[in-house]
Design an enzyme around this catalytic site. Structure first.
Site, mmCIF file in Angstrom:
data_model
loop_
_atom_site.group_PDB
_atom_site.id
_atom_site.type_symbol
_atom_site.label_atom_id
_atom_site.label_comp_id
_atom_site.label_asym_id
_atom_site.label_seq_id
_atom_site.Cartn_x
_atom_site.Cartn_y
_atom_site.Cartn_z
ATOM 1 N N ASP A 86 0.831 -1.208 0.000
ATOM 2 C CA ASP A 86 0.000 0.000 0.000
ATOM 3 C C ASP A 86 0.868 1.261 0.000
ATOM 4 O O ASP A 86 2.041 1.234 0.369
ATOM 5 C CB ASP A 86 -0.936 0.017 1.205
ATOM 6 C CG ASP A 86 -0.187 -0.056 2.532
ATOM 7 O OD1 ASP A 86 0.781 -0.840 2.636
ATOM 8 O OD2 ASP A 86 -0.559 0.670 3.481
ATOM 9 N N GLU B 53 -0.866 -1.740 5.335
ATOM 10 C CA GLU B 53 0.024 -1.710 6.492
ATOM 11 C C GLU B 53 -0.004 -0.348 7.162
ATOM 12 O O GLU B 53 0.115 -0.235 8.382
ATOM 13 C CB GLU B 53 1.456 -2.059 6.071
ATOM 14 C CG GLU B 53 2.440 -2.200 7.233
ATOM 15 C CD GLU B 53 3.001 -0.873 7.731
ATOM 16 O OE1 GLU B 53 3.246 -0.743 8.943
ATOM 17 O OE2 GLU B 53 3.175 0.056 6.908
#
Length: 387
Positions: free
Chosen positions: A76, A133
């Protein structure tokens, strides 16, 4: 996203920069997930999608052993407007790979290719490509969807690039390596009025300032000196004009710790101080306290395994144990709470003045790609060594 996976090590750079150009925020990494899954399917992995919404798990079995390993990469990006000016800068306004997750993903994809071609191991390999995350705890979301029930792992490993330590250096630590992180929003409920007549008001700004100053005593006077902890007031909002006393003031805190007991103590004291200070000014507070990621705790045996392997791989002078953990946080903590494993840092420093992680001018150092890729290969083959 359409791109052929590189067939030689130098082409890893093209993959990383392609991912960098196309960043996606946590739980919205649909195109990234498509891209990763396609490359792994083409390499012959069994690919499972949808864990943690956009997560991808790729499995490769070879030989007869049931011994297993999980290696995790996060993919991400962050809500940051890129300021690098690079040819391959983000094409998504306000979204940027400012933490190097594009590099983490590329290195694991590169290792996946080599491992599929060599098949120099005996056992089961699970490659875990994790979303979110940075914000929503993608590791826990994948686990809630049955990650380790569906893909049993005898051990799990993950790394993070670090532009603050020398290039190619492995930094590791047994036990706590990253902190637990919590957030607290305190709203002081006052009584507004004209700035020329403060006696008719209950000024939440003055009360809020008193709370902020009192909070500074918690770490210095309530927490044992050998227990690392941090309370940071990162925002304080109140009012909009010089002659108006507002109705309320809001502050937002970041709280970091390692010990569960200290974590509880910090919350208790923050609540007590906020309520007590407000009461002394004749006001009340609303406290919204949320627990974030747990502390990242490395397991001894698996950390010893990484250390010994890194010394053989990079040389004694390229491997060191951290004197103290970092106060940053990491949701790999949840995986380490369920499975033995280790989390470590890989140095990517170009110069001592490199922009840090989460900086709008940060750029992952592509020179580390072959090192990280080959280390994952060596680690997998060593963990799943043929008898």
């Amino acid at each position: 996203m359409t791109m052929q996976f590189p067939n030689s090590m130098p082409d890893l750079v093209a993959t990383r920069r392609f991912l960098h150009e196309n960043p996606e925020i946590g739980l919205s990494e649909f195109k990234t997930s498509d891209f990763v899954a396609q490359q792994l399917q083409d390499l012959g992995y069994e690919v499972t999608r949808g864990l943690g919404q956009t997560g991808v798990v790729a499995t490769l079995r070879h030989g007869t052993s049931v011994r297993s390993i999980g290696i995790r990469a996060d993919f991400d990006a962050l809500p940051i407007l890129e300021e690098t000016g690079l040819d391959y800068a983000s094409k998504a306004p306000g979204v940027m790979h400012a933490c190097g997750h594009d590099g983490h993903t590329t290195m694991l994809l590169g290792a996946a290719k080599i491992l599929a071609e060599r098949r120099n191991f005996d056992g089961v390999l699970h490659l875990i490509f994790q979303p979110a995350e940075e914000n929503f705890g993608g590791a826990k979301l994948m686990m809630d969807d049955g990650l380790f029930e569906k893909f049993p792992c005898d051990a799990v490993f993950a790394l993070h690039n670090d532009p603050g330590i020398p290039f190619g250096t492995f930094a590791l630590r047994e036990g706590p390596i990253m902190a637990a992180v919590d957030e607290c929003k305190i709203t002081v409920n006052g009584r507004g009025g004209h700035g020329a007549e403060p006696q008719d008001t209950a000024d939440p700004i003055v009360c809020g300032a008193s709370i902020i100053m009192a909070l500074q005593t918690i770490v210095s006077r309530n927490i044992h000196p050998i227990d690392p902890s941090v309370i940071t007031v990162g925002a304080f909002h109140a009012g909009a004009a010089s002659n108006v006393i507002p109705e309320r003031a809001e502050m937002v805190l970041s709280i970091r710790s390692f010990s569960p007991a200290v974590r509880d103590q910090l919350e208790s004291r923050i609540r007590m101080i906020a309520e007590g200070q407000a009461a002394s000014y004749g006001m009340g507070v609303t406290i919204d306290y949320s627990r974030g990621y747990n502390a990242t705790i490395n397991h001894p045996a698996e950390t010893d395994f990484v250390r010994d392997l890194a010394r053989r791989f990079a040389g004694e002078d390229k491997v060191f144990d951290m004197e103290r953990p970092t106060m940053g946080s990491e949701d790999f903590a949840y995986m380490l709470a369920e499975r033995p494993g280790s989390y470590f840092f890989l140095g990517t420093q170009r110069t001592p003045n490199d922009p840090p992680l989460h900086h709008p001018r940060y750029d992952f150092n592509d020179d580390i790609l072959p090192i990280g890729t080959n280390f994952w290969v060596e680690l997998t083959e060593a963990w799943l060594a043929k008898a």
